[in-house]
Scaffold this motif. Sequence first.
Motif, short mmCIF file in Angstrom:
data_model
loop_
_atom_site.label_atom_id
_atom_site.label_comp_id
_atom_site.label_asym_id
_atom_site.label_seq_id
_atom_site.Cartn_x
_atom_site.Cartn_y
_atom_site.Cartn_z
N VAL A 1 14.24 -3.73 1.35
CA VAL A 1 13.69 -2.65 2.16
C VAL A 1 12.39 -2.20 1.51
N ALA A 2 11.30 -2.33 2.23
CA ALA A 2 9.99 -1.89 1.72
C ALA A 2 9.41 -0.88 2.68
N HIS A 3 8.86 0.20 2.14
CA HIS A 3 8.28 1.26 2.96
C HIS A 3 6.91 1.62 2.40
N VAL A 4 5.92 1.69 3.28
CA VAL A 4 4.54 1.94 2.85
C VAL A 4 3.98 3.13 3.61
N ASP A 5 3.43 4.08 2.87
CA ASP A 5 2.69 5.21 3.43
C ASP A 5 1.28 5.19 2.87
N ASP A 6 0.33 5.70 3.64
CA ASP A 6 -1.00 5.91 3.07
C ASP A 6 -1.44 7.35 3.32
N GLN A 7 -2.42 7.78 2.56
CA GLN A 7 -2.89 9.17 2.64
C GLN A 7 -4.38 9.22 2.32
N GLU A 8 -5.12 9.93 3.17
CA GLU A 8 -6.54 10.14 2.91
C GLU A 8 -6.72 11.29 1.94
N LEU A 9 -7.51 11.06 0.89
CA LEU A 9 -7.68 12.05 -0.16
C LEU A 9 -8.91 12.92 0.05
N ASP A 10 -9.74 12.57 1.04
CA ASP A 10 -10.92 13.38 1.33
C ASP A 10 -11.09 13.50 2.84
N ASP A 11 -11.94 14.42 3.26
CA ASP A 11 -12.13 14.68 4.68
C ASP A 11 -12.82 13.54 5.40
N ASN A 12 -13.55 12.70 4.68
CA ASN A 12 -14.30 11.62 5.30
C ASN A 12 -13.49 10.32 5.41
N GLY A 13 -12.32 10.32 4.83
CA GLY A 13 -11.48 9.13 4.91
C GLY A 13 -11.94 7.98 4.04
N LYS A 14 -12.82 8.27 3.07
CA LYS A 14 -13.32 7.20 2.20
C LYS A 14 -12.39 6.94 1.02
N GLU A 15 -11.64 7.96 0.63
CA GLU A 15 -10.71 7.83 -0.48
C GLU A 15 -9.28 7.80 0.07
N VAL A 16 -8.65 6.65 -0.05
CA VAL A 16 -7.32 6.44 0.52
C VAL A 16 -6.38 5.95 -0.58
N MET A 17 -5.15 6.45 -0.53
CA MET A 17 -4.12 6.01 -1.47
C MET A 17 -2.92 5.51 -0.68
N ALA A 18 -2.34 4.41 -1.11
CA ALA A 18 -1.15 3.86 -0.47
C ALA A 18 -0.01 3.82 -1.48
N GLN A 19 1.16 4.13 -1.02
CA GLN A 19 2.36 4.08 -1.86
C GLN A 19 3.37 3.14 -1.24
N ILE A 20 3.87 2.20 -2.04
CA ILE A 20 4.88 1.25 -1.58
C ILE A 20 6.17 1.49 -2.35
N SER A 21 7.24 1.74 -1.62
CA SER A 21 8.56 1.90 -2.24
C SER A 21 9.44 0.75 -1.79
N THR A 22 10.17 0.15 -2.72
CA THR A 22 11.04 -0.97 -2.38
C THR A 22 12.44 -0.73 -2.92
N GLU A 23 13.40 -1.32 -2.25
CA GLU A 23 14.78 -1.31 -2.74
C GLU A 23 15.40 -2.65 -2.41
N LEU A 24 16.04 -3.26 -3.39
CA LEU A 24 16.71 -4.54 -3.21
C LEU A 24 18.21 -4.29 -3.20
N VAL A 25 18.83 -4.55 -2.06
CA VAL A 25 20.24 -4.21 -1.86
C VAL A 25 21.07 -5.48 -1.77
N GLN A 26 22.11 -5.57 -2.56
CA GLN A 26 23.04 -6.68 -2.43
C GLN A 26 23.76 -6.56 -1.07
N LEU A 27 23.76 -7.65 -0.33
CA LEU A 27 24.39 -7.61 0.99
C LEU A 27 25.87 -7.26 0.90
#
Length: 225
Positions: A71-97
Amino acid sequence: MTPLSSAKGRDLQADLNRAGFYPKMVSDIIDEVLDGREPGDHLVHLETHFDHNEVHRHITVLVLAQDVLLVAHVDDQELDDNGKEVMAQISTELVQLAKVTTVATSYVYHQPQNYRTGDTVKELTLGIAWAGAQRIDLAPAGCPDPACDADHGYTGTSQQEDLVLRVSAEADGVAAVNAARTFAKAIRRASAPRGNAVEAKTQQAPATEVRGRVASRFGRNTHQG
Protein backbone atom coordinates in the motif's frame (compact mmCIF):
# COMPACT_ATOMS: atom_id res chain seq x y z
CA MET A 1 -19.87 -4.14 -20.30
CA THR A 2 -16.08 -3.77 -20.36
CA PRO A 3 -14.33 -7.07 -19.47
CA LEU A 4 -13.06 -7.08 -15.90
CA SER A 5 -9.43 -7.70 -16.86
CA SER A 6 -6.79 -6.87 -14.27
CA ALA A 7 -3.66 -4.91 -15.07
CA LYS A 8 -0.53 -6.95 -14.31
CA GLY A 9 2.86 -5.79 -13.13
CA ARG A 10 4.13 -5.03 -16.61
CA ASP A 11 1.40 -2.35 -16.92
CA LEU A 12 1.98 -0.76 -13.51
CA GLN A 13 4.38 1.86 -14.86
CA ALA A 14 1.94 2.68 -17.68
CA ASP A 15 -0.87 3.22 -15.17
CA LEU A 16 1.38 5.41 -13.01
CA ASN A 17 2.28 7.43 -16.10
CA ARG A 18 -1.40 7.87 -16.98
CA ALA A 19 -2.14 9.08 -13.45
CA GLY A 20 0.63 11.65 -13.94
CA PHE A 21 1.38 12.07 -10.24
CA TYR A 22 5.18 11.89 -9.95
CA PRO A 23 5.19 8.48 -11.73
CA LYS A 24 8.97 7.91 -11.73
CA MET A 25 9.30 8.75 -8.04
CA VAL A 26 6.37 6.51 -7.08
CA SER A 27 7.71 3.67 -9.24
CA ASP A 28 11.16 3.85 -7.66
CA ILE A 29 9.73 3.71 -4.14
CA ILE A 30 7.52 0.76 -5.06
CA ASP A 31 10.52 -1.10 -6.48
CA GLU A 32 12.49 -0.40 -3.32
CA VAL A 33 9.75 -1.62 -0.98
CA LEU A 34 8.96 -4.75 -3.00
CA ASP A 35 12.68 -5.61 -2.82
CA GLY A 36 12.80 -7.95 -5.79
CA ARG A 37 9.23 -9.28 -5.63
CA GLU A 38 7.46 -9.30 -8.98
CA PRO A 39 4.36 -7.04 -8.96
CA GLY A 40 1.10 -8.66 -10.03
CA ASP A 41 -2.44 -7.26 -9.87
CA HIS A 42 -2.54 -3.62 -8.92
CA LEU A 43 -4.81 -0.62 -8.54
CA VAL A 44 -3.78 3.02 -9.06
CA HIS A 45 -6.29 5.50 -7.64
CA LEU A 46 -5.82 9.26 -8.09
CA GLU A 47 -8.10 11.69 -6.25
CA THR A 48 -8.41 15.46 -6.58
CA HIS A 49 -9.95 17.69 -3.89
CA PHE A 50 -10.81 21.37 -4.07
CA ASP A 51 -10.36 23.52 -0.96
CA HIS A 52 -11.47 27.09 -1.64
CA ASN A 53 -8.85 28.33 -4.12
CA GLU A 54 -6.50 25.37 -3.69
CA VAL A 55 -6.37 22.07 -5.53
CA HIS A 56 -5.06 19.02 -3.67
CA ARG A 57 -4.24 15.69 -5.26
CA HIS A 58 -3.21 12.42 -3.73
CA ILE A 59 -2.69 8.93 -5.08
CA THR A 60 -3.05 5.48 -3.56
CA VAL A 61 -1.37 2.48 -5.19
CA LEU A 62 -2.18 -1.10 -4.20
CA VAL A 63 0.05 -3.87 -5.52
CA LEU A 64 -0.20 -7.62 -5.00
CA ALA A 65 3.24 -9.22 -5.16
CA GLN A 66 3.59 -12.90 -4.32
CA ASP A 67 2.79 -13.14 -0.59
CA VAL A 68 2.33 -9.44 0.19
CA LEU A 69 0.10 -6.44 -0.41
CA LEU A 70 1.93 -3.15 -0.91
CA VAL A 71 0.00 0.00 0.00
CA ALA A 72 1.58 3.27 -1.12
CA HIS A 73 0.06 6.70 -0.56
CA VAL A 74 1.40 9.97 -1.94
CA ASP A 75 0.44 13.53 -1.01
CA ASP A 76 1.98 16.77 -2.22
CA GLN A 77 1.86 20.26 -0.76
CA GLU A 78 2.75 23.69 -2.11
CA LEU A 79 5.04 25.55 0.28
CA ASP A 80 4.62 28.99 -1.29
CA ASP A 81 1.83 31.01 -2.88
CA ASN A 82 3.36 30.74 -6.35
CA GLY A 83 3.49 26.96 -6.37
CA LYS A 84 7.22 26.91 -7.09
CA GLU A 85 8.15 25.11 -3.88
CA VAL A 86 6.46 21.72 -3.64
CA MET A 87 6.97 18.85 -1.22
CA ALA A 88 5.76 15.28 -1.71
CA GLN A 89 5.40 12.64 0.97
CA ILE A 90 5.21 8.92 0.21
CA SER A 91 4.01 6.48 2.86
CA THR A 92 4.21 2.74 2.28
CA GLU A 93 3.12 -0.36 4.14
CA LEU A 94 3.95 -3.94 3.22
CA VAL A 95 1.27 -6.31 4.48
CA GLN A 96 1.54 -10.08 4.56
CA LEU A 97 -1.50 -11.44 2.73
CA ALA A 98 -1.91 -13.97 5.52
CA LYS A 99 -2.61 -11.01 7.84
CA VAL A 100 -5.49 -9.62 5.76
CA THR A 101 -8.63 -10.33 7.76
CA THR A 102 -11.30 -8.57 5.70
CA VAL A 103 -11.89 -7.51 2.11
CA ALA A 104 -15.15 -5.55 2.09
CA THR A 105 -16.85 -4.31 -1.06
CA SER A 106 -19.88 -2.06 -1.38
CA TYR A 107 -21.69 -1.73 -4.73
CA VAL A 108 -24.02 1.06 -5.80
CA TYR A 109 -26.42 0.55 -8.73
CA HIS A 110 -28.68 3.13 -10.35
CA GLN A 111 -32.32 2.16 -10.88
CA PRO A 112 -31.97 -1.29 -9.28
CA GLN A 113 -35.55 -2.19 -10.21
CA ASN A 114 -34.34 -2.39 -13.82
CA TYR A 115 -31.18 -4.37 -13.03
CA ARG A 116 -29.90 -6.83 -15.60
CA THR A 117 -26.85 -9.06 -15.34
CA GLY A 118 -23.84 -7.09 -16.57
CA ASP A 119 -25.21 -3.64 -15.69
CA THR A 120 -22.57 -1.07 -14.80
CA VAL A 121 -21.75 -0.48 -11.15
CA LYS A 122 -22.15 3.26 -10.52
CA GLU A 123 -19.94 3.31 -7.43
CA LEU A 124 -17.73 0.83 -5.64
CA THR A 125 -16.10 1.09 -2.23
CA LEU A 126 -13.25 -1.29 -1.41
CA GLY A 127 -12.22 -1.73 2.22
CA ILE A 128 -9.23 -3.79 3.33
CA ALA A 129 -8.44 -4.56 6.98
CA TRP A 130 -5.31 -6.23 8.30
CA ALA A 131 -3.94 -4.64 11.47
CA GLY A 132 -6.87 -5.23 13.79
CA ALA A 133 -6.86 -1.65 15.11
CA GLN A 134 -10.32 -0.72 16.34
CA ARG A 135 -12.22 2.55 16.45
CA ILE A 136 -15.25 2.82 18.72
CA ASP A 137 -17.93 5.41 17.91
CA LEU A 138 -20.26 6.09 20.85
CA ALA A 139 -23.45 8.11 21.16
CA PRO A 140 -26.11 8.40 23.88
CA ALA A 141 -28.59 5.56 23.64
CA GLY A 142 -32.13 6.55 22.74
CA CYS A 143 -35.51 5.43 23.98
CA PRO A 144 -38.73 4.92 21.97
CA ASP A 145 -40.73 6.68 24.70
CA PRO A 146 -40.64 10.45 23.93
CA ALA A 147 -41.56 11.24 27.54
CA CYS A 148 -38.72 9.20 29.02
CA ASP A 149 -35.84 11.21 30.49
CA ALA A 150 -33.88 8.31 32.01
CA ASP A 151 -30.21 7.74 31.29
CA HIS A 152 -29.95 4.76 28.92
CA GLY A 153 -26.18 4.78 28.69
CA TYR A 154 -24.38 4.71 25.37
CA THR A 155 -24.54 2.77 22.14
CA GLY A 156 -22.04 2.56 19.32
CA THR A 157 -20.10 0.53 16.83
CA SER A 158 -16.65 -0.98 16.83
CA GLN A 159 -14.89 -1.18 13.49
CA GLN A 160 -11.50 -2.01 12.07
CA GLU A 161 -9.53 0.78 10.43
CA ASP A 162 -6.99 0.22 7.71
CA LEU A 163 -7.84 1.45 4.22
CA VAL A 164 -10.81 2.32 2.02
CA LEU A 165 -11.05 3.44 -1.59
CA ARG A 166 -14.21 4.80 -3.16
CA VAL A 167 -14.45 4.82 -6.96
CA SER A 168 -17.33 6.44 -8.85
CA ALA A 169 -18.24 5.95 -12.50
CA GLU A 170 -19.37 9.57 -12.66
CA ALA A 171 -16.18 11.03 -11.20
CA ASP A 172 -13.55 8.46 -12.20
CA GLY A 173 -15.06 6.68 -15.20
CA VAL A 174 -16.49 3.21 -15.74
CA ALA A 175 -13.03 1.77 -16.48
CA ALA A 176 -11.80 2.88 -13.04
CA VAL A 177 -14.76 1.19 -11.32
CA ASN A 178 -14.12 -1.99 -13.28
CA ALA A 179 -10.44 -1.88 -12.35
CA ALA A 180 -11.29 -1.52 -8.65
CA ARG A 181 -13.79 -4.36 -8.91
CA THR A 182 -11.20 -6.60 -10.55
CA PHE A 183 -8.59 -5.80 -7.92
CA ALA A 184 -11.11 -6.60 -5.19
CA LYS A 185 -11.60 -10.03 -6.75
CA ALA A 186 -7.83 -10.53 -6.97
CA ILE A 187 -7.13 -9.68 -3.35
CA ARG A 188 -10.05 -11.80 -2.16
CA ARG A 189 -8.56 -14.79 -3.98
CA ALA A 190 -5.03 -14.04 -2.74
CA SER A 191 -5.93 -13.44 0.91
CA ALA A 192 -8.60 -16.13 1.28
CA PRO A 193 -7.60 -19.08 -0.92
CA ARG A 194 -10.05 -21.96 -1.13
CA GLY A 195 -9.57 -25.38 0.38
CA ASN A 196 -7.20 -26.33 3.17
CA ALA A 197 -5.51 -22.92 3.17
CA VAL A 198 -8.79 -21.30 4.16
CA GLU A 199 -9.24 -23.71 7.06
CA ALA A 200 -5.69 -23.11 8.27
CA LYS A 201 -6.06 -19.34 8.06
CA THR A 202 -9.39 -19.47 9.90
CA GLN A 203 -7.77 -21.36 12.75
CA GLN A 204 -4.99 -18.77 12.99
CA ALA A 205 -7.21 -15.69 13.01
CA PRO A 206 -10.88 -15.76 14.09
CA ALA A 207 -13.28 -13.90 11.86
CA THR A 208 -14.02 -10.31 12.82
CA GLU A 209 -17.07 -8.40 11.69
CA VAL A 210 -16.32 -5.00 10.15
CA ARG A 211 -19.07 -2.43 10.03
CA GLY A 212 -19.12 1.12 8.80
CA ARG A 213 -16.29 2.77 6.90
CA VAL A 214 -12.66 1.82 6.89
CA ALA A 215 -10.24 4.76 7.00
CA SER A 216 -6.81 5.38 5.56
CA ARG A 217 -3.84 4.93 7.88
CA PHE A 218 -1.85 7.55 6.03
CA GLY A 219 -3.16 10.78 7.53
CA ARG A 220 -5.80 11.71 4.96
CA ASN A 221 -9.18 10.03 5.11
CA THR A 222 -9.75 8.66 1.63
CA HIS A 223 -13.44 8.08 2.18
CA GLN A 224 -15.40 10.93 0.62
CA GLY A 225 -19.12 11.24 1.18
